[in-house]
Design a protein around this motif. Structure first.
Motif, short mmCIF file in Angstrom:
data_model
loop_
_atom_site.label_atom_id
_atom_site.label_comp_id
_atom_site.label_asym_id
_atom_site.label_seq_id
_atom_site.Cartn_x
_atom_site.Cartn_y
_atom_site.Cartn_z
N ARG A 6 0.82 -1.24 0.10
CA ARG A 6 0.13 0.02 -0.01
C ARG A 6 1.05 1.23 0.11
NH1 ARG A 6 -5.30 1.30 0.82
NH2 ARG A 6 -5.78 3.25 1.81
N VAL A 7 0.47 2.35 -0.61
CA VAL A 7 1.08 3.62 -0.75
C VAL A 7 0.09 4.81 -0.33
CG1 VAL A 7 2.61 5.32 -2.06
CG2 VAL A 7 2.67 2.95 -2.57
N PRO B 200 0.77 14.47 9.60
CA PRO B 200 2.16 14.98 8.97
C PRO B 200 1.69 14.94 7.58
CG PRO B 200 2.69 12.92 9.55
CD PRO B 200 1.17 13.21 10.23
N ALA B 201 2.50 15.80 6.83
CA ALA B 201 2.38 15.90 5.47
C ALA B 201 3.72 15.02 4.60
CB ALA B 201 2.42 17.38 4.74
N THR B 202 3.18 14.39 3.64
CA THR B 202 4.34 13.60 2.67
C THR B 202 5.26 14.61 2.07
OG1 THR B 202 2.84 11.86 2.45
CG2 THR B 202 4.73 11.56 1.34
N ASP C 276 12.43 5.97 0.78
CA ASP C 276 11.60 5.05 0.27
C ASP C 276 10.18 5.19 0.02
OD1 ASP C 276 11.59 2.26 -0.64
OD2 ASP C 276 10.03 2.05 0.84
N THR C 277 9.55 5.87 1.05
CA THR C 277 8.06 6.42 1.15
C THR C 277 8.02 7.49 -0.01
OG1 THR C 277 7.80 5.94 3.43
CG2 THR C 277 6.33 7.45 2.44
N ALA D 217 6.47 8.08 -7.33
CA ALA D 217 6.28 7.08 -8.41
C ALA D 217 4.78 6.71 -8.68
CB ALA D 217 6.80 5.44 -8.14
N LEU D 218 3.91 6.94 -7.55
CA LEU D 218 2.42 6.70 -7.70
C LEU D 218 1.96 7.98 -8.58
CD1 LEU D 218 -0.20 5.35 -6.87
CD2 LEU D 218 -0.11 6.79 -4.83
#
Length: 256
Positions: free
Chosen positions: A180-181, A212-214, A244-245, A251-252
Protein backbone atom coordinates in the motif's frame (compact mmCIF):
# COMPACT_ATOMS: atom_id res chain seq x y z
CA UNK A 1 -3.13 36.74 -34.29
CA UNK A 2 -5.46 34.55 -32.24
CA UNK A 3 -9.15 35.33 -32.93
CA UNK A 4 -10.91 36.91 -29.95
CA UNK A 5 -13.51 34.12 -29.84
CA UNK A 6 -10.70 31.57 -29.47
CA UNK A 7 -8.88 33.64 -26.85
CA UNK A 8 -12.09 33.90 -24.83
CA UNK A 9 -12.39 30.11 -24.55
CA UNK A 10 -8.65 29.29 -24.38
CA UNK A 11 -6.96 32.29 -22.74
CA UNK A 12 -3.84 30.18 -22.16
CA UNK A 13 -3.33 29.63 -25.89
CA UNK A 14 -1.54 32.94 -26.52
CA UNK A 15 1.13 32.41 -23.81
CA UNK A 16 1.68 28.87 -25.09
CA UNK A 17 2.03 30.10 -28.68
CA UNK A 18 4.57 32.73 -27.66
CA UNK A 19 6.60 30.12 -25.74
CA UNK A 20 6.70 27.81 -28.77
CA UNK A 21 7.65 30.61 -31.14
CA UNK A 22 10.59 31.56 -28.90
CA UNK A 23 12.14 28.11 -29.38
CA UNK A 24 13.32 25.82 -32.16
CA UNK A 25 11.27 22.70 -32.95
CA UNK A 26 14.13 20.40 -31.95
CA UNK A 27 14.89 22.14 -28.63
CA UNK A 28 14.52 19.94 -25.56
CA UNK A 29 11.87 20.51 -22.88
CA UNK A 30 11.21 19.72 -19.22
CA UNK A 31 8.98 16.85 -20.39
CA UNK A 32 11.56 14.08 -20.44
CA UNK A 33 12.68 13.04 -23.96
CA UNK A 34 10.21 15.40 -25.68
CA UNK A 35 11.25 18.18 -28.03
CA UNK A 36 9.24 21.34 -28.65
CA UNK A 37 7.91 19.68 -31.79
CA UNK A 38 6.81 16.63 -29.77
CA UNK A 39 4.87 18.90 -27.43
CA UNK A 40 3.18 20.61 -30.38
CA UNK A 41 2.24 17.25 -31.93
CA UNK A 42 0.72 16.20 -28.61
CA UNK A 43 -1.25 19.42 -28.30
CA UNK A 44 -2.64 19.20 -31.83
CA UNK A 45 -3.80 15.65 -31.05
CA UNK A 46 -5.35 16.78 -27.77
CA UNK A 47 -7.32 19.58 -29.38
CA UNK A 48 -8.51 17.34 -32.22
CA UNK A 49 -9.66 14.53 -29.92
CA UNK A 50 -11.44 16.79 -27.44
CA UNK A 51 -13.34 18.43 -30.31
CA UNK A 52 -14.07 15.11 -32.05
CA UNK A 53 -15.57 13.44 -28.99
CA UNK A 54 -17.64 16.45 -27.93
CA UNK A 55 -18.93 17.12 -31.45
CA UNK A 56 -19.94 13.49 -31.91
CA UNK A 57 -21.93 13.66 -28.68
CA UNK A 58 -23.59 16.88 -29.84
CA UNK A 59 -24.59 15.17 -33.08
CA UNK A 60 -26.13 12.24 -31.20
CA UNK A 61 -23.53 9.69 -32.34
CA UNK A 62 -21.06 9.32 -29.44
CA UNK A 63 -17.60 7.90 -30.18
CA UNK A 64 -14.93 6.34 -27.98
CA UNK A 65 -11.80 8.28 -27.15
CA UNK A 66 -8.82 7.25 -29.27
CA UNK A 67 -5.39 6.61 -27.82
CA UNK A 68 -2.25 8.60 -28.52
CA UNK A 69 -1.91 6.95 -31.92
CA UNK A 70 -4.10 9.89 -32.95
CA UNK A 71 -0.88 11.94 -32.95
CA UNK A 72 0.86 9.94 -35.67
CA UNK A 73 -0.52 11.90 -38.67
CA UNK A 74 0.86 15.11 -37.17
CA UNK A 75 4.35 13.65 -36.91
CA UNK A 76 4.43 13.31 -40.69
CA UNK A 77 3.71 17.02 -41.28
CA UNK A 78 6.30 19.67 -41.98
CA UNK A 79 6.90 22.21 -39.21
CA UNK A 80 4.77 24.81 -41.01
CA UNK A 81 1.96 22.33 -41.63
CA UNK A 82 2.05 21.18 -38.00
CA UNK A 83 1.84 24.74 -36.73
CA UNK A 84 -1.17 25.50 -38.95
CA UNK A 85 -2.87 22.25 -37.95
CA UNK A 86 -2.38 22.95 -34.24
CA UNK A 87 -3.95 26.41 -34.49
CA UNK A 88 -6.78 25.06 -36.64
CA UNK A 89 -7.57 22.27 -34.17
CA UNK A 90 -7.64 24.72 -31.27
CA UNK A 91 -10.03 26.96 -33.19
CA UNK A 92 -12.26 23.98 -33.98
CA UNK A 93 -12.34 22.98 -30.31
CA UNK A 94 -13.49 26.45 -29.29
CA UNK A 95 -16.29 26.32 -31.86
CA UNK A 96 -17.49 22.93 -30.62
CA UNK A 97 -17.19 23.97 -26.96
CA UNK A 98 -19.24 27.09 -27.65
CA UNK A 99 -21.93 25.06 -29.40
CA UNK A 100 -22.02 22.58 -26.53
CA UNK A 101 -22.32 25.37 -23.98
CA UNK A 102 -25.30 26.71 -25.90
CA UNK A 103 -27.09 23.41 -26.58
CA UNK A 104 -26.29 21.28 -23.51
CA UNK A 105 -26.59 21.67 -19.76
CA UNK A 106 -23.18 22.03 -18.12
CA UNK A 107 -24.16 18.99 -16.01
CA UNK A 108 -24.45 16.77 -19.10
CA UNK A 109 -22.17 13.73 -18.84
CA UNK A 110 -20.05 12.76 -21.85
CA UNK A 111 -17.85 9.66 -22.10
CA UNK A 112 -14.12 10.37 -22.16
CA UNK A 113 -11.34 7.81 -21.76
CA UNK A 114 -13.55 5.17 -20.17
CA UNK A 115 -15.30 7.47 -17.73
CA UNK A 116 -17.79 10.33 -17.95
CA UNK A 117 -17.00 14.02 -17.63
CA UNK A 118 -19.17 17.12 -17.78
CA UNK A 119 -19.40 19.38 -20.80
CA UNK A 120 -17.13 22.18 -19.46
CA UNK A 121 -14.33 19.62 -19.05
CA UNK A 122 -13.45 19.67 -22.75
CA UNK A 123 -12.34 23.30 -22.98
CA UNK A 124 -10.98 23.26 -19.44
CA UNK A 125 -8.81 20.23 -20.12
CA UNK A 126 -7.26 21.91 -23.14
CA UNK A 127 -6.54 24.95 -20.98
CA UNK A 128 -4.83 22.68 -18.45
CA UNK A 129 -2.77 21.06 -21.21
CA UNK A 130 -1.69 24.47 -22.49
CA UNK A 131 -0.56 25.54 -19.01
CA UNK A 132 1.26 22.34 -18.16
CA UNK A 133 3.05 21.98 -21.48
CA UNK A 134 3.96 25.66 -21.55
CA UNK A 135 5.79 24.96 -18.29
CA UNK A 136 7.55 22.11 -20.11
CA UNK A 137 8.89 24.74 -22.48
CA UNK A 138 9.69 27.59 -20.09
CA UNK A 139 10.19 26.10 -16.65
CA UNK A 140 9.34 28.18 -13.61
CA UNK A 141 8.82 31.59 -15.18
CA UNK A 142 6.30 34.05 -13.74
CA UNK A 143 3.55 33.22 -16.23
CA UNK A 144 3.85 29.48 -15.61
CA UNK A 145 3.86 29.77 -11.82
CA UNK A 146 0.88 32.14 -11.82
CA UNK A 147 -1.17 29.82 -14.06
CA UNK A 148 -0.25 26.68 -12.13
CA UNK A 149 -1.25 28.40 -8.88
CA UNK A 150 -4.84 28.99 -10.04
CA UNK A 151 -7.18 26.97 -7.74
CA UNK A 152 -9.01 25.44 -10.70
CA UNK A 153 -5.78 23.81 -11.84
CA UNK A 154 -5.53 21.80 -8.62
CA UNK A 155 -9.22 20.90 -8.75
CA UNK A 156 -9.02 19.83 -12.39
CA UNK A 157 -5.89 17.77 -11.77
CA UNK A 158 -7.42 16.01 -8.76
CA UNK A 159 -11.13 15.74 -9.54
CA UNK A 160 -11.23 15.55 -13.34
CA UNK A 161 -7.96 13.79 -14.19
CA UNK A 162 -6.62 12.44 -10.91
CA UNK A 163 -7.94 8.88 -11.14
CA UNK A 164 -6.44 8.09 -14.59
CA UNK A 165 -3.15 9.70 -13.55
CA UNK A 166 -3.08 7.58 -10.41
CA UNK A 167 -3.84 4.38 -12.29
CA UNK A 168 -0.94 5.02 -14.64
CA UNK A 169 1.43 5.42 -11.69
CA UNK A 170 -0.04 2.48 -9.76
CA UNK A 171 0.49 0.17 -12.70
CA UNK A 172 4.23 0.80 -12.47
CA UNK A 173 4.47 -0.08 -8.77
CA UNK A 174 4.94 -3.60 -7.43
CA UNK A 175 2.40 -3.37 -4.61
CA UNK A 176 1.75 -7.09 -4.12
CA UNK A 177 -1.19 -8.48 -2.17
CA UNK A 178 -0.42 -6.51 1.01
CA UNK A 179 1.38 -3.50 -0.43
CA UNK A 180 0.00 0.00 0.00
CA UNK A 181 1.13 3.56 -0.75
CA UNK A 182 -0.36 6.61 0.95
CA UNK A 183 0.56 10.27 0.73
CA UNK A 184 -0.58 13.77 1.60
CA UNK A 185 0.49 16.69 -0.59
CA UNK A 186 0.07 19.86 1.44
CA UNK A 187 -0.03 23.52 0.51
CA UNK A 188 -0.40 25.79 3.55
CA UNK A 189 -3.87 27.31 3.82
CA UNK A 190 -5.47 24.83 1.41
CA UNK A 191 -6.96 21.33 1.56
CA UNK A 192 -4.50 18.47 1.27
CA UNK A 193 -4.38 16.30 -1.83
CA UNK A 194 -4.65 12.76 -0.43
CA UNK A 195 -3.55 9.77 -2.53
CA UNK A 196 -3.51 6.07 -1.80
CA UNK A 197 -3.12 2.86 -3.75
CA UNK A 198 -3.01 -0.87 -3.16
CA UNK A 199 -3.36 -3.98 -5.28
CA UNK A 200 -7.11 -3.38 -5.66
CA UNK A 201 -7.00 0.22 -6.86
CA UNK A 202 -6.25 3.80 -5.95
CA UNK A 203 -7.97 6.91 -4.62
CA UNK A 204 -7.25 10.63 -4.89
CA UNK A 205 -9.15 13.53 -3.40
CA UNK A 206 -9.09 16.74 -1.41
CA UNK A 207 -9.36 16.69 2.40
CA UNK A 208 -8.72 18.95 5.38
CA UNK A 209 -5.09 18.87 6.57
CA UNK A 210 -4.51 16.14 9.14
CA UNK A 211 -1.32 14.68 10.56
CA UNK A 212 2.06 15.02 8.90
CA UNK A 213 2.39 15.84 5.20
CA UNK A 214 4.30 13.59 2.85
CA UNK A 215 5.25 16.55 0.67
CA UNK A 216 4.74 20.25 1.42
CA UNK A 217 5.00 22.86 -1.33
CA UNK A 218 3.37 25.87 -2.88
CA UNK A 219 0.26 25.35 -5.02
CA UNK A 220 2.09 25.54 -8.35
CA UNK A 221 4.63 22.90 -7.37
CA UNK A 222 1.88 20.63 -6.10
CA UNK A 223 0.21 20.63 -9.51
CA UNK A 224 3.55 19.80 -11.14
CA UNK A 225 4.07 16.91 -8.71
CA UNK A 226 0.59 15.58 -9.52
CA UNK A 227 1.62 15.44 -13.16
CA UNK A 228 4.90 13.65 -12.47
CA UNK A 229 7.10 16.72 -12.72
CA UNK A 230 9.26 18.68 -10.31
CA UNK A 231 10.30 22.35 -10.29
CA UNK A 232 13.79 23.48 -11.15
CA UNK A 233 14.17 25.09 -7.70
CA UNK A 234 14.27 22.32 -5.04
CA UNK A 235 13.67 24.84 -2.24
CA UNK A 236 10.03 25.16 -3.32
CA UNK A 237 9.10 21.75 -1.89
CA UNK A 238 10.25 19.51 0.92
CA UNK A 239 9.41 16.21 2.59
CA UNK A 240 9.83 14.92 6.13
CA UNK A 241 9.28 11.24 5.26
CA UNK A 242 12.00 8.75 4.47
CA UNK A 243 13.40 8.40 0.96
CA UNK A 244 11.65 5.08 0.28
CA UNK A 245 8.18 6.45 1.12
CA UNK A 246 8.85 9.57 -0.90
CA UNK A 247 10.03 7.53 -3.87
CA UNK A 248 6.90 5.38 -3.81
CA UNK A 249 4.53 8.34 -3.54
CA UNK A 250 6.32 10.11 -6.36
CA UNK A 251 6.21 6.94 -8.47
CA UNK A 252 2.48 6.72 -7.82
CA UNK A 253 2.18 10.25 -9.21
CA UNK A 254 4.19 9.29 -12.28
CA UNK A 255 7.36 10.94 -11.01
CA UNK A 256 10.96 9.77 -11.08
Amino acid sequence: MIPSRVDAVLPELAPFVHAVQARRPDDGTWCEAWSVRDVLVHQAGNAEELARVLQAFLEGAPVRTRGFDREEPYRRLSDAELWAAFLSRCEKLTEVAAAAAQDLSPETEVEWTGRTVRVPFFAEHMREELILHRWDLTGDDTTAVRALTEPWMTEHSVVSVGRPLLERGRAGLDLGAEGRVEGRLRTPGLDDVVVSADADGGTIGLAAPEGPATIESDAAVRVLLLWGRRPADPSRWHSSVGPDTLRRVRALLGGY
